[in-house]
Design a protein around this motif. Structure first.
Motif, PDB file in Angstrom:
ATOM      1  N   LEU A 226       0.948  -1.258  -0.082  1.00 41.32           N
ATOM      2  CA  LEU A 226      -0.047  -0.013   0.070  1.00 41.32           C
ATOM      3  C   LEU A 226       0.790   1.321   0.063  1.00 41.32           C
ATOM      4  N   TYR A 227       0.790   1.952  -0.925  1.00 40.90           N
ATOM      5  CA  TYR A 227       1.625   3.230  -1.237  1.00 40.90           C
ATOM      6  C   TYR A 227       0.730   4.439  -2.024  1.00 40.90           C
ATOM      7  N   ASN A 228       1.169   5.633  -1.805  1.00 42.95           N
ATOM      8  CA  ASN A 228       0.563   6.304  -2.694  1.00 42.95           C
ATOM      9  C   ASN A 228       1.205   6.421  -4.126  1.00 42.95           C
ATOM     10  N   PHE A 229       0.266   6.297  -5.014  1.00 42.79           N
ATOM     11  CA  PHE A 229       0.778   6.092  -6.463  1.00 42.79           C
ATOM     12  C   PHE A 229       1.085   7.521  -7.123  1.00 42.79           C
ATOM     13  N   ALA A 230       2.189   7.478  -7.642  1.00 45.10           N
ATOM     14  CA  ALA A 230       2.565   8.855  -8.580  1.00 45.10           C
ATOM     15  C   ALA A 230       1.386   8.971  -9.607  1.00 45.10           C
ATOM     16  N   GLU A 231       1.028  10.253 -10.071  1.00 47.13           N
ATOM     17  CA  GLU A 231       0.264  10.477 -11.069  1.00 47.13           C
ATOM     18  C   GLU A 231       0.795   9.808 -12.137  1.00 47.13           C
ATOM     19  N   VAL A 232      -0.159   9.373 -13.061  1.00 48.13           N
ATOM     20  CA  VAL A 232       0.244   9.054 -14.427  1.00 48.13           C
ATOM     21  C   VAL A 232       0.391  10.413 -15.293  1.00 48.13           C
ATOM     22  N   ASP A 233       1.123  10.126 -16.399  1.00 49.21           N
ATOM     23  CA  ASP A 233       1.627  11.290 -17.348  1.00 49.21           C
ATOM     24  C   ASP A 233       0.074  11.788 -17.549  1.00 49.21           C
ATOM     25  N   GLY A 234       0.085  13.242 -17.469  1.00 55.04           N
ATOM     26  CA  GLY A 234      -1.081  13.858 -18.012  1.00 55.04           C
ATOM     27  C   GLY A 234      -2.117  14.143 -16.934  1.00 55.04           C
ATOM     28  N   GLY A 235      -2.151  13.215 -15.887  1.00 53.70           N
ATOM     29  CA  GLY A 235      -3.162  13.121 -14.699  1.00 53.70           C
ATOM     30  C   GLY A 235      -4.518  12.945 -15.156  1.00 53.70           C
ATOM     31  N   GLY A 236      -4.917  12.594 -16.200  1.00 57.74           N
ATOM     32  CA  GLY A 236      -6.267  12.457 -16.735  1.00 57.74           C
ATOM     33  C   GLY A 236      -6.635  10.992 -16.320  1.00 57.74           C
ATOM     34  N   SER A 237      -6.078   9.968 -16.000  1.00 57.04           N
ATOM     35  CA  SER A 237      -6.685   9.061 -15.301  1.00 57.04           C
ATOM     36  C   SER A 237      -5.888   8.454 -13.862  1.00 57.04           C
ATOM     37  N   VAL A 238      -6.244   7.727 -13.245  1.00 57.83           N
ATOM     38  CA  VAL A 238      -5.852   7.335 -11.970  1.00 57.83           C
ATOM     39  C   VAL A 238      -5.763   5.855 -12.075  1.00 57.83           C
ATOM     40  N   ILE A 239      -4.541   5.238 -11.566  1.00 59.51           N
ATOM     41  CA  ILE A 239      -4.422   3.757 -11.295  1.00 59.51           C
ATOM     42  C   ILE A 239      -4.944   3.660  -9.833  1.00 59.51           C
ATOM     43  N   LEU A 240      -5.770   2.724  -9.742  1.00 58.05           N
ATOM     44  CA  LEU A 240      -6.182   2.510  -8.236  1.00 58.05           C
ATOM     45  C   LEU A 240      -5.563   1.061  -7.733  1.00 58.05           C
ATOM     46  N   GLY A 241      -5.061   0.193  -8.500  1.00 57.41           N
ATOM     47  CA  GLY A 241      -4.447  -0.975  -7.987  1.00 57.41           C
ATOM     48  C   GLY A 241      -3.600  -1.539  -9.307  1.00 57.41           C
ATOM     49  N   ILE A 242      -2.646  -2.375  -8.863  1.00 50.48           N
ATOM     50  CA  ILE A 242      -1.995  -3.145 -10.055  1.00 50.48           C
ATOM     51  C   ILE A 242      -1.241  -4.414  -9.385  1.00 50.48           C
ATOM     52  N   SER A 243      -1.230  -5.459 -10.326  1.00 50.81           N
ATOM     53  CA  SER A 243      -0.974  -6.657  -9.590  1.00 50.81           C
ATOM     54  C   SER A 243       0.001  -7.574 -10.707  1.00 50.81           C
ATOM     55  N   TYR A 273      11.864  -9.632  -9.386  1.00 51.30           N
ATOM     56  CA  TYR A 273      10.705  -8.642  -9.219  1.00 51.30           C
ATOM     57  C   TYR A 273       9.779  -8.732  -8.199  1.00 51.30           C
ATOM     58  N   PRO A 274       9.328  -7.876  -7.150  1.00 50.10           N
ATOM     59  CA  PRO A 274       8.462  -7.933  -6.021  1.00 50.10           C
ATOM     60  C   PRO A 274       7.236  -8.489  -6.306  1.00 50.10           C
ATOM     61  N   LYS A 275       7.000  -9.889  -6.533  1.00 48.64           N
ATOM     62  CA  LYS A 275       5.761 -10.294  -6.805  1.00 48.64           C
ATOM     63  C   LYS A 275       4.909 -10.154  -5.861  1.00 48.64           C
ATOM     64  N   CYS A 276       3.759  -9.320  -6.120  1.00 50.83           N
ATOM     65  CA  CYS A 276       2.857  -8.911  -5.223  1.00 50.83           C
ATOM     66  C   CYS A 276       1.563  -8.251  -5.720  1.00 50.83           C
ATOM     67  N   LEU A 277       0.749  -7.587  -5.284  1.00 50.44           N
ATOM     68  CA  LEU A 277      -0.082  -6.549  -5.713  1.00 50.44           C
ATOM     69  C   LEU A 277      -0.066  -5.051  -4.893  1.00 50.44           C
ATOM     70  N   SER A 278      -0.342  -4.197  -5.735  1.00 49.91           N
ATOM     71  CA  SER A 278      -0.214  -2.707  -5.143  1.00 49.91           C
ATOM     72  C   SER A 278      -1.589  -2.256  -5.161  1.00 49.91           C
ATOM     73  N   ILE A 279      -1.830  -1.406  -4.097  1.00 51.03           N
ATOM     74  CA  ILE A 279      -3.195  -0.661  -3.916  1.00 51.03           C
ATOM     75  C   ILE A 279      -2.649   0.635  -3.623  1.00 51.03           C
ATOM     76  N   ASN A 280      -3.336   1.747  -4.258  1.00 51.35           N
ATOM     77  CA  ASN A 280      -3.063   3.106  -4.248  1.00 51.35           C
ATOM     78  C   ASN A 280      -3.702   3.509  -2.920  1.00 51.35           C
ATOM     79  N   SER A 281      -2.946   3.798  -1.866  1.00 49.00           N
ATOM     80  CA  SER A 281      -3.313   4.199  -0.536  1.00 49.00           C
ATOM     81  C   SER A 281      -4.076   5.629  -0.482  1.00 49.00           C
TER      82      SER A 281
END
Ligand SMILES: [Zn+2]
Length: 441
Positions: A226-243, A273-281
């Motif tokens: 769990l961590y704060n995700f950096a903004e995607v380029d352009g900031g138009g969309s948000v990534i909530l999670g990734i796995s 690589y850190p095999k895991c899932l990440s959630i945007n805190s």
């Protein structure tokens, strides 16, 4: 007896084992044969009586000894993993200078037709740089509440459509009780890790070998970062999670659509690589309220969705990048009971409906917004699947998705829980391997 030299000791050792010895045994065991032990998780106890130094070694990986060496009397605990395969036998050896003793164990297989209920320990790694920031330093209570909610989805308890019974995955995500070395956690299920910088680029994070050290043994835990995700380029969309998608073994146990490996058993040391899932805190407090008002950032849905990926599920819609608006209709999730649809066409239609509603001064109803067109049959259906995107009731999984998840738990290396077949043999390979990596959002 005083030993003069090593040769003499060796000779004596051999003689006493092969020819028998009428004098008192150097080691006596309270029990050296365990037959018909149930397939479930078990702990067996053996009292060792000796005045000597001893070592205990398990010759099989499904049985761990509580203590690998000692001096004098002790109670040895043998921890048996559940056995979801056929009956199996194993030997534990107790060595002293004078004698080798064996403990034989025979564990039954899971009864025919019975399905194992997986209990999957989850560890949330809360990565933060500012402990005062409640969007970084997330309270344990909040995370356990989210996990509870995710369990209801996997139990098939649905929220919408009159609460019809969904598909029960027969598994439970449980907060990790102990750390890797067996120490009880002060905050079960959660550890806090101070980082130098926040936010982090989630896509870079997932491929960065420096973060492997954050992982707890993926054979025993599901690692959720769990961590704060950096903004995607352009900031138009948000990534909530990734796995990461799980690895599949090759051969008869290969599961379509997963990156393949020839290795049936792997360890953390093999990973680059850190095999895991990440959630945007940043969105960890977002959820659909009790009034049912739709919230597209619902963290319960995000975690359930990313766990679905982590356990082998693809998105429900047609993911063929080349299809665009063409009439190709690809079942890219390998699940026949999740209707495929063209997501680009859906988005265009949704935008048009929203515009129309705005012009008329009304708002688009949820019931309308969740409608998609099955690209194979042309039928209109409502989206209920957790592995869908955009506006969806997102409260359930299907039977075919269940089969994939259970296949992954049964055979995939680096997933927790008992395994079947070759995955059970667990010969350890040293060093880092060039394992395939697939990241999904
Ligand atoms: Zn996804």
């Amino acid at each position: 007896m005083i030993r003069k030299n090593f040769f003499f000791f060796l000779l004596f050792g051999l003689l006493s084992v092969s020819c028998g010895d009428d004098s008192e045994p150097a080691v006596s065991l309270s029990q050296d044969n365990f037959a018909n032990i149930s397939y479930e998780e078990n702990t067996l106890k053996v009292s060792i009586q000796t005045s000597l130094e001893w070592t205990a070694t398990s010759l099989v990986n499904w049985c761990r000894v509580s203590q690998s060496k000692g001096t004098g009397d002790a109670v040895l605990e043998l921890s048996l993993e559940p056995n979801i395969d056929t009956e199996r036998s194993g030997v534990i050896k107790i060595w002293t200078k004078e004698q080798i003793r064996e403990i034989n164990i025979r564990q039954e297989g899971i009864p025919d037709g019975q399905e194992f209920t997986y209990r999957l320990p989850v560890i949330f790694h809360v990565l933060y740089s500012d402990a005062e920031d409640r969007n970084q330093y997330i309270d344990q209570g909040r995370l356990l509440k989210v996990l509870d909610r995710v369990n209801t989805y996997y139990d098939g308890i649905t929220r919408y459509n009159g609460g019809d019974k969904g598909v029960d995955m027969n598994l439970e995500f449980v907060p990790a009780e102990t750390d890797e070395t067996g120490n009880a956690l002060l905050t079960p299920g959660v550890e806090y890790v101070k980082m130098d910088a926040m936010p982090l680029d989630c896509e870079a994070f997932m491929g960065d070998s420096r973060y492997v050290k954050l992982l707890w043994d993926p054979n025993r835990y599901i690692n959720v970062m769990l961590y704060n995700f950096a903004e995607v380029d352009g900031g138009g969309s948000v990534i909530l999670g990734i796995s990461h998608l799980p690895l599949s073994t090759t051969g008869t146990t290969y599961l379509e659509g997963l990156p393949a490996t020839q290795y049936a058993y792997l360890t953390k040391e093999n990973l680059s690589y850190p095999k895991c899932l990440s959630i945007n805190s940043l969105y960890v407090y977002e959820e659909t309220g009790s009034d049912g008002k739709y919230n597209g950032f619902d963290v319960n849905v995000t975690l359930a969705h990313e766990l679905g990926h982590y356990l082998g599920l693809h998105h429900a819609f047609d993911e063929d990048e080349n299809s665009g608006l063409s009439t190709d209709c690809i079942d890219s999730d390998y699940c026949e009971d999740t209707p495929s649809y063209n997501r680009i066409a859906y988005m265009m239609n949704l935008r048009a409906l929203l515009q129309e509603a705005a012009q008329q001064g009304t708002s688009l109803s949820m019931a309308e917004a969740v409608k998609r067109e099955n690209c194979k049959t042309g039928q209109i259906f409502s989206s209920y699947n957790l592995m869908d995107y955009e506006i969806s009731y997102a409260d359930r999984l299907t039977n075919d998705q269940r089969n994939r998840i259970r296949h992954v738990l049964t055979y995939s290396p680096l997933t927790p829980g008992p395994k079947k077949g070759k995955a059970n043999t667990r010969s350890v390979i040293e060093g880092k391997l060039d394992l395939p990596m697939v990241i999904v959002k």
